[in-house]
Design an enzyme around this catalytic site. Structure first.
Site, PDB file in Angstrom:
ATOM      1  N   ASP A  43      31.227  22.097  10.272  1.00  0.00           N
ATOM      2  CA  ASP A  43      32.646  22.393  10.462  1.00  0.00           C
ATOM      3  C   ASP A  43      33.499  21.502   9.558  1.00  0.00           C
ATOM      4  OD1 ASP A  43      34.814  23.616  12.481  1.00  0.00           O
ATOM      5  OD2 ASP A  43      35.352  21.557  12.010  1.00  0.00           O
ATOM      6  N   TYR A  48      40.501  18.278   5.221  1.00  0.00           N
ATOM      7  CA  TYR A  48      39.574  17.129   5.267  1.00  0.00           C
ATOM      8  C   TYR A  48      39.253  16.633   3.853  1.00  0.00           C
ATOM      9  CZ  TYR A  48      38.778  18.845  10.061  1.00  0.00           C
ATOM     10  OH  TYR A  48      38.933  19.295  11.352  1.00  0.00           O
ATOM     11  N   LYS A  73      38.837  25.934   7.230  1.00  0.00           N
ATOM     12  CA  LYS A  73      40.116  26.285   7.884  1.00  0.00           C
ATOM     13  C   LYS A  73      41.255  26.297   6.881  1.00  0.00           C
ATOM     14  CE  LYS A  73      38.338  23.446  11.668  1.00  0.00           C
ATOM     15  NZ  LYS A  73      37.822  22.157  11.200  1.00  0.00           N
ATOM     16  N   HIS A 106      44.217  26.539  11.148  1.00  0.00           N
ATOM     17  CA  HIS A 106      44.037  25.169  11.650  1.00  0.00           C
ATOM     18  C   HIS A 106      44.977  24.805  12.814  1.00  0.00           C
ATOM     19  CE1 HIS A 106      42.111  21.264  10.097  1.00  0.00           C
ATOM     20  NE2 HIS A 106      42.369  21.140  11.369  1.00  0.00           N
TER      21      HIS A 106
HETATM   22  N1  LIG Z   1      40.671  21.929  14.551  1.00  0.00           N
HETATM   23  C1  LIG Z   1      41.167  20.715  14.665  1.00  0.00           C
HETATM   24  O1  LIG Z   1      42.387  20.523  14.750  1.00  0.00           O
HETATM   25  C2  LIG Z   1      40.256  19.569  14.713  1.00  0.00           C
HETATM   26  C3  LIG Z   1      38.931  19.742  14.434  1.00  0.00           C
HETATM   27  N2  LIG Z   1      38.055  18.685  14.450  1.00  0.00           N
HETATM   28  C4  LIG Z   1      36.634  18.972  14.161  1.00  0.00           C
HETATM   29  O2  LIG Z   1      35.851  18.518  15.263  1.00  0.00           O
HETATM   30  C5  LIG Z   1      34.884  17.567  14.795  1.00  0.00           C
HETATM   31  C6  LIG Z   1      34.569  16.564  15.878  1.00  0.00           C
HETATM   32  O3  LIG Z   1      35.716  15.881  16.301  1.00  0.00           O
HETATM   33  P1  LIG Z   1      36.103  14.396  15.821  1.00  0.00           P
HETATM   34  O4  LIG Z   1      37.565  14.313  15.801  1.00  0.00           O
HETATM   35  O5  LIG Z   1      35.400  14.063  14.561  1.00  0.00           O
HETATM   36  O6  LIG Z   1      35.625  13.484  17.000  1.00  0.00           O
HETATM   37  P2  LIG Z   1      34.233  13.230  17.817  1.00  0.00           P
HETATM   38  O7  LIG Z   1      34.583  13.352  19.243  1.00  0.00           O
HETATM   39  O8  LIG Z   1      33.145  14.043  17.256  1.00  0.00           O
HETATM   40  O9  LIG Z   1      33.982  11.690  17.559  1.00  0.00           O
HETATM   41  C7  LIG Z   1      33.649  11.166  16.316  1.00  0.00           C
HETATM   42  C8  LIG Z   1      33.658   9.640  16.465  1.00  0.00           C
HETATM   43  O10 LIG Z   1      32.684   9.248  17.421  1.00  0.00           O
HETATM   44  C9  LIG Z   1      31.752   8.376  16.834  1.00  0.00           C
HETATM   45  N3  LIG Z   1      30.413   8.772  17.321  1.00  0.00           N
HETATM   46  C10 LIG Z   1      29.693   9.853  16.949  1.00  0.00           C
HETATM   47  N4  LIG Z   1      28.532   9.901  17.603  1.00  0.00           N
HETATM   48  C11 LIG Z   1      28.480   8.827  18.407  1.00  0.00           C
HETATM   49  C12 LIG Z   1      27.514   8.327  19.299  1.00  0.00           C
HETATM   50  N5  LIG Z   1      26.362   8.973  19.493  1.00  0.00           N
HETATM   51  N6  LIG Z   1      27.796   7.186  19.974  1.00  0.00           N
HETATM   52  C13 LIG Z   1      28.983   6.543  19.795  1.00  0.00           C
HETATM   53  N7  LIG Z   1      29.925   6.977  18.943  1.00  0.00           N
HETATM   54  C14 LIG Z   1      29.697   8.102  18.249  1.00  0.00           C
HETATM   55  C15 LIG Z   1      31.874   8.571  15.330  1.00  0.00           C
HETATM   56  O11 LIG Z   1      31.572   7.378  14.640  1.00  0.00           O
HETATM   57  P3  LIG Z   1      30.739   7.299  13.247  1.00  0.00           P
HETATM   58  O12 LIG Z   1      31.100   8.506  12.409  1.00  0.00           O
HETATM   59  O13 LIG Z   1      31.230   6.018  12.668  1.00  0.00           O
HETATM   60  O14 LIG Z   1      29.285   7.249  13.599  1.00  0.00           O
HETATM   61  C16 LIG Z   1      33.353   8.908  15.186  1.00  0.00           C
HETATM   62  O15 LIG Z   1      34.137   7.741  15.172  1.00  0.00           O
HETATM   63  C17 LIG Z   1      35.572  16.992  13.558  1.00  0.00           C
HETATM   64  O16 LIG Z   1      34.713  16.230  12.767  1.00  0.00           O
HETATM   65  C18 LIG Z   1      36.122  18.225  12.941  1.00  0.00           C
HETATM   66  O17 LIG Z   1      35.107  18.943  12.276  1.00  0.00           O
HETATM   67  C19 LIG Z   1      38.509  17.438  14.775  1.00  0.00           C
HETATM   68  C20 LIG Z   1      39.836  17.198  15.027  1.00  0.00           C
HETATM   69  C21 LIG Z   1      40.815  18.241  15.028  1.00  0.00           C
HETATM   70  O1  LIG Z   2      41.279  18.766  12.172  1.00  0.00           O
HETATM   71  C1  LIG Z   2      42.137  17.918  12.108  1.00  0.00           C
HETATM   72  C2  LIG Z   2      41.937  16.594  11.593  1.00  0.00           C
HETATM   73  O2  LIG Z   2      42.721  16.448  10.425  1.00  0.00           O
HETATM   74  C3  LIG Z   2      44.081  16.799  10.512  1.00  0.00           C
HETATM   75  C4  LIG Z   2      44.985  15.770   9.938  1.00  0.00           C
HETATM   76  O3  LIG Z   2      44.515  15.215   8.780  1.00  0.00           O
HETATM   77  C5  LIG Z   2      44.454  17.141  11.926  1.00  0.00           C
HETATM   78  O4  LIG Z   2      45.768  17.557  12.010  1.00  0.00           O
HETATM   79  C6  LIG Z   2      43.555  18.227  12.346  1.00  0.00           C
HETATM   80  O5  LIG Z   2      43.742  18.656  13.626  1.00  0.00           O
END
Ligand SMILES: NC(=O)C1=CN([C@@H]2O[C@H](COP(=O)(O)OP(=O)(O)OC[C@H]3O[C@@H](n4cnc5c(N)ncnc54)[C@H](OP(=O)(O)O)[C@@H]3O)[C@@H](O)[C@H]2O)C=CC1
Ligand SMILES: O=C1CO[C@H](CO)[C@@H](O)[C@@H]1O
Length: 274
Positions: A43, A48, A73, A106
């Site tokens: 994803d 990003y 997205k 998005h």
């Molecule tokens: N549509 C939208 O608006 C959005 C979509 N997304 C999508 O959703 C995905 C997931 O959400 P995201 O915001 O990244 O957050 P997550 O809930 O997936 O958390 C990611 C964080 O948790 C840490 N982490 C991962 N695995 C572990 C573990 N096993 N134990 C402890 N800590 C852990 C990572 O650290 P580290 O990497 O340092 O290991 C990172 O800091 C995004 O990457 C993106 O693709 C996210 C936000 C908004």
């Molecule tokens: O997926 C996401 C993470 O990045 C964006 C900002 O840089 C957010 O707004 C979004 O929801």
């Protein structure tokens, strides 16, 4: 493990998120590692700014394209029919692909009021066979209702903030009624306090798993699609190692009880960033 979307396309229920993963070799290595340990769904998003590195990881993985499920997205500043079609071509070019599996809006940005036109561009891409499925992110019930009333192709899913502290029950019920899957972003609360909650830690100890694995299981057993992110190789592995145990219905209910209706991210009705 795959789910079948409302257009018949199969999608892995557990995928790999790459928000905040730096472009270039960091993104390439993370994607390669994820595919190596078994993830088949990635994803990303134009915003990003890592579609180049992600695309390289896909290419380097050596896995056949048809076995992978790639999501990207359209960003807010590219909303509108023509701009979305152009943004799609740019994403495809960066990814080095000739189609994506899933293309998402998005954010709805209701004040800008372009999401219906934007969605019509997604429908065009779908009808032209450039994407295998289309959907949305961060849509609230009224935004979804407008698409259902004014557009032809139902979104296959709605990707929203969802974790045990913010479990979005009303939105999930609405989506279920309309055969729209819900996909959890921030499933681990972006590494936040839920991972340290006593209940989650106690359950992890009792199942011989980690807090992150317990939470990922909670998403899967709630019929959610889930895309945890990590750049840490051991965590990339850990987060995929969730198919050898099952939470009991009592424990699922205990985790359901952690809901506080508390977002860590923006409220989609208010979020405006181009
Ligand atoms: N549509 C939208 O608006 C959005 C979509 N997304 C999508 O959703 C995905 C997931 O959400 P995201 O915001 O990244 O957050 P997550 O809930 O997936 O958390 C990611 C964080 O948790 C840490 N982490 C991962 N695995 C572990 C573990 N096993 N134990 C402890 N800590 C852990 C990572 O650290 P580290 O990497 O340092 O290991 C990172 O800091 C995004 O990457 C993106 O693709 C996210 C936000 C908004
Ligand atoms: O997926 C996401 C993470 O990045 C964006 C900002 O840089 C957010 O707004 C979004 O929801």
């Amino acid at each position: 493990m795959y789910v079948t979307l409302n257009n018949g396309v199969k999608m892995p229920q557990l995928g790999f998120g790459v928000f905040k993963v730096k472009d270039g070799s960091i993104a390439t290595e993370a994607v390669k590692k994820a595919i190596e340990v078994g993830y088949r769904s990635i994803d990303t998003a134009a915003i990003y700014k890592n579609e180049n590195g992600v695309g390289q990881g896909i290419k380097d993985s050596g896995i056949n394209r048809e076995e992978l499920f790639i999501t990207t997205k359209v960003w807010n500043g590219d909303q509108g029919y023509e701009k979305t079609l152009k943004a799609f071509e740019e994403s495809l070019e960066k990814l080095g692909l000739d189609y994506v599996d899933l293309y998402l809006i998005h954010w709805p940005m209701p004040n800008v009021d372009k999401y219906v036109d934007t969605y019509k561009a997604l429908e065009k891409l779908y009808e032209d066979g450039r994407v295998r499925a289309i959907g949305v992110c961060n849509f609230q019930i009224p935004h979804l209702e407008r698409l259902l009333n004014e557009c032809k192709v139902k979104p296959v899913l709605n990707q929203v903030e969802l974790h045990p502290y913010f479990s979005q029950k009303e939105l999930r019920d609405f989506c279920e009624k309309h055969e729209i899957f819900v996909e959890s972003w921030g499933p681990l609360m972006q590494g936040g306090e839920v991972l340290n909650h006593k209940l989650i830690k106690d359950l992890a100890a009792s199942y011989g798993k980690t807090p992150a694995q317990v939470i990922i299981r909670w998403h899967l057993q709630n019929n959610l699609i889930v895309i945890p992110k990590s750049v840490t190789p051991s965590r990339i592995e850990e987060n995929f190692d969730v198919f050898d145990f099952e939470l009991s219905s009592e424990d699922m209910m205990k985790i359901n009880g952690l809901n506080q209706n508390k977002r860590i991210g923006a409220n989609p009705d208010e979020f405006y960033r181009m």
